[in-house]
Design a protein around this motif. Structure first.
Motif, mmCIF file in Angstrom:
data_model
loop_
_atom_site.group_PDB
_atom_site.id
_atom_site.type_symbol
_atom_site.label_atom_id
_atom_site.label_comp_id
_atom_site.label_asym_id
_atom_site.label_seq_id
_atom_site.Cartn_x
_atom_site.Cartn_y
_atom_site.Cartn_z
ATOM 1 N N LEU A 98 23.970 -2.621 -54.647
ATOM 2 C CA LEU A 98 23.428 -3.976 -54.679
ATOM 3 C C LEU A 98 23.508 -4.559 -56.088
ATOM 4 N N ALA A 99 23.242 -3.701 -57.075
ATOM 5 C CA ALA A 99 23.340 -4.154 -58.465
ATOM 6 C C ALA A 99 24.790 -4.470 -58.821
ATOM 7 N N GLN A 100 25.702 -3.601 -58.397
ATOM 8 C CA GLN A 100 27.124 -3.806 -58.699
ATOM 9 C C GLN A 100 27.646 -5.091 -58.072
ATOM 10 N N ASP A 101 27.236 -5.379 -56.836
ATOM 11 C CA ASP A 101 27.672 -6.600 -56.153
ATOM 12 C C ASP A 101 26.801 -7.810 -56.484
ATOM 13 N N ARG A 102 25.811 -7.596 -57.342
ATOM 14 C CA ARG A 102 24.894 -8.660 -57.780
ATOM 15 C C ARG A 102 24.276 -9.416 -56.597
ATOM 16 N N VAL A 103 23.733 -8.655 -55.657
ATOM 17 C CA VAL A 103 23.050 -9.255 -54.498
ATOM 18 C C VAL A 103 21.654 -9.695 -54.926
ATOM 19 N N PRO A 104 21.327 -10.995 -54.836
ATOM 20 C CA PRO A 104 19.999 -11.457 -55.262
ATOM 21 C C PRO A 104 18.931 -11.050 -54.248
ATOM 22 N N VAL A 105 17.804 -10.581 -54.735
ATOM 23 C CA VAL A 105 16.692 -10.181 -53.864
ATOM 24 C C VAL A 105 15.495 -11.056 -54.198
ATOM 25 N N GLU A 106 15.367 -12.168 -53.459
ATOM 26 C CA GLU A 106 14.243 -13.082 -53.663
ATOM 27 C C GLU A 106 13.213 -12.849 -52.563
ATOM 28 N N THR A 107 11.947 -12.784 -52.950
ATOM 29 C CA THR A 107 10.887 -12.442 -51.994
ATOM 30 C C THR A 107 9.761 -13.474 -52.026
ATOM 31 N N VAL A 108 8.967 -13.451 -50.968
ATOM 32 C CA VAL A 108 7.752 -14.282 -50.882
ATOM 33 C C VAL A 108 6.620 -13.395 -50.389
ATOM 34 N N GLU A 109 5.410 -13.745 -50.786
ATOM 35 C CA GLU A 109 4.259 -12.989 -50.300
ATOM 36 C C GLU A 109 4.062 -13.268 -48.822
ATOM 37 N N SER A 110 3.739 -12.224 -48.072
ATOM 38 C CA SER A 110 3.522 -12.389 -46.643
ATOM 39 C C SER A 110 2.086 -12.811 -46.386
ATOM 40 N N ALA A 111 1.843 -13.274 -45.153
ATOM 41 C CA ALA A 111 0.504 -13.705 -44.770
ATOM 42 C C ALA A 111 -0.325 -12.553 -44.235
ATOM 43 N N GLU A 112 0.153 -11.328 -44.385
ATOM 44 C CA GLU A 112 -0.564 -10.167 -43.867
ATOM 45 C C GLU A 112 -1.911 -10.042 -44.574
ATOM 46 N N PRO A 113 -3.045 -10.006 -43.829
ATOM 47 C CA PRO A 113 -4.361 -9.933 -44.462
ATOM 48 C C PRO A 113 -4.566 -8.609 -45.178
ATOM 49 N N SER A 114 -5.330 -8.660 -46.277
ATOM 50 C CA SER A 114 -5.626 -7.445 -47.017
ATOM 51 C C SER A 114 -6.653 -6.613 -46.253
ATOM 52 N N MET A 115 -6.839 -5.368 -46.679
ATOM 53 C CA MET A 115 -7.833 -4.500 -46.054
ATOM 54 C C MET A 115 -9.226 -5.111 -46.163
ATOM 55 N N LEU A 116 -9.539 -5.700 -47.336
ATOM 56 C CA LEU A 116 -10.850 -6.321 -47.525
ATOM 57 C C LEU A 116 -11.045 -7.481 -46.566
ATOM 58 N N GLN A 117 -10.013 -8.321 -46.400
ATOM 59 C CA GLN A 117 -10.117 -9.446 -45.473
ATOM 60 C C GLN A 117 -10.329 -8.972 -44.043
ATOM 61 N N ARG A 118 -9.628 -7.896 -43.655
ATOM 62 C CA ARG A 118 -9.782 -7.392 -42.286
ATOM 63 C C ARG A 118 -11.172 -6.813 -42.061
ATOM 64 N N ILE A 119 -11.728 -6.136 -43.079
ATOM 65 C CA ILE A 119 -13.075 -5.567 -42.951
ATOM 66 C C ILE A 119 -14.107 -6.678 -42.814
ATOM 67 N N LEU A 120 -13.989 -7.716 -43.683
ATOM 68 C CA LEU A 120 -14.957 -8.810 -43.631
ATOM 69 C C LEU A 120 -14.854 -9.574 -42.314
ATOM 70 N N THR A 121 -13.619 -9.772 -41.809
ATOM 71 C CA THR A 121 -13.430 -10.459 -40.533
ATOM 72 C C THR A 121 -14.021 -9.658 -39.384
ATOM 73 N N ALA A 122 -13.814 -8.325 -39.414
ATOM 74 C CA ALA A 122 -14.346 -7.467 -38.361
ATOM 75 C C ALA A 122 -15.863 -7.483 -38.354
ATOM 76 N N ARG A 123 -16.479 -7.429 -39.547
ATOM 77 C CA ARG A 123 -17.951 -7.444 -39.622
ATOM 78 C C ARG A 123 -18.514 -8.764 -39.151
ATOM 79 N N ARG A 124 -17.790 -9.862 -39.447
ATOM 80 C CA ARG A 124 -18.246 -11.190 -39.029
ATOM 81 C C ARG A 124 -18.290 -11.286 -37.510
ATOM 82 N N HIS A 125 -17.364 -10.591 -36.842
ATOM 83 C CA HIS A 125 -17.292 -10.635 -35.386
ATOM 84 C C HIS A 125 -17.999 -9.433 -34.745
ATOM 85 N N GLY A 126 -18.701 -8.643 -35.545
ATOM 86 C CA GLY A 126 -19.433 -7.511 -35.012
ATOM 87 C C GLY A 126 -18.557 -6.374 -34.532
ATOM 88 N N GLU A 127 -17.334 -6.285 -35.059
ATOM 89 C CA GLU A 127 -16.417 -5.227 -34.642
ATOM 90 C C GLU A 127 -16.444 -4.079 -35.641
#
Length: 272
Positions: free
Chosen positions: A105-134
């Motif tokens: 990939l380096a030799q062929d100079r393939v660009p690797v551009e990324t974006v942050e995904s919308a996947e919730p963090s562990m903290l967000q999932r814990i807080l969401t679960a507690r809010r819903h009593g799960e």
């Protein structure tokens, strides 16, 4: 190393509050207190675990697939590699396909551009679960080394940064075709893999690749005495690359869950 050169021409305190949020805030507070005056505090320690995805997955994955085919063709055309038993060939390729692909990939100079995904963090999932009593979701377990992820998984920001950092290092050195060939030979012929039978032969091939690289650098870059050391730094950076992250990033978006061992076996036995 002549056979590699010929082929080249061819083609990541005791009792404590159990709150995760408390731990994060306390950690950040300690970092801010410890930071020297005038120095900005570091970001959240969980930053490197943020999930990211390719900005243009179809284009980049297609390019990565083409590079993988070209890389396997390169390996198959190395005469020294052809002389090894198939079991040894497969063991070598399975262990180094990811660093070889990254070099390609380096030799062929393939660009690797990324974006942050919308996947919730562990903290967000814990807080969401507690809010819903799960029940809070269980912490995801890390698979043993060498085993592929079978569930949906996006590489972390830290894993992607290692890949991008490697590519940037290679591009900054403006590595030549011959230098890439010798680097690939050094990576391919790894005598330290458990299960190898032709250890001494493979160790000799790796030594030849390194010697050929050193001689080439001394001949072509006479004014840059540190270039050989810089190229070996490139090899050391490959140790931080996660093969699972490479498979998830470059192949899952177009072909889904992939067993790299099976795919490599099929490609190695085919005439590419």
């Amino acid at each position: 190393m002549a056979c590699v050169e010929r082929c080249c021409r061819c083609c990541a305190e005791g009792r404590r509050h159990s709150s995760i949020l408390y731990s994060i805030l306390r950690s950040q507070e300690r970092q801010e207190r410890a930071a020297p005056a005038g120095q900005a505090p570091r970001g959240c320690p969980c930053g490197s675990r943020r999930r990211v995805a390719l900005r243009s997955p179809q284009m980049v994955c297609k390019a990565a697939s083409a590079v993988l085919v070209k890389t396997l063709r390169f390996v198959q055309n190395v005469p020294c590699f052809q002389e090894l038993p198939l079991e040894e060939q497969l063991l070598l390729v399975r262990s180094c396909w990811a660093p070889l692909l990254l070099l390609g990939l380096a030799q062929d100079r393939v660009p690797v551009e990324t974006v942050e995904s919308a996947e919730p963090s562990m903290l967000q999932r814990i807080l969401t679960a507690r809010r819903h009593g799960e029940q809070p979701p269980p912490r995801a377990s890390t698979p043993p080394p060498g085993r592929q992820h079978h569930g949906p998984h996006l590489p972390s920001a830290g894993e992607i940064q290692a890949i991008k950092g490697f590519l940037a290092k290679c591009w900054s050195l403006d590595i030549s075709t011959k230098e890439y060939a010798y680097l690939k030979g050094t990576v391919l012929f790894n005598p330290d893999l458990p299960g190898l039978q032709c250890t001494q032969y493979i160790e000799g091939l790796q030594r030849e690749a390194q010697q050929a690289l050193n001689e080439h650098v001394r001949l072509i870059h006479r004014g840059d005495e540190a270039r050989f050391a810089k190229l070996n730094v490139v090899l050391s950076l490959l140790r931080s690359i996660n093969a699972n992250a490479m498979a998830e990033l470059f192949f899952r978006p177009i072909i889904g869950a992939v067993n790299m061992d099976d795919m490599l076996l099929e490609m190695l036995c085919a005439k590419l």
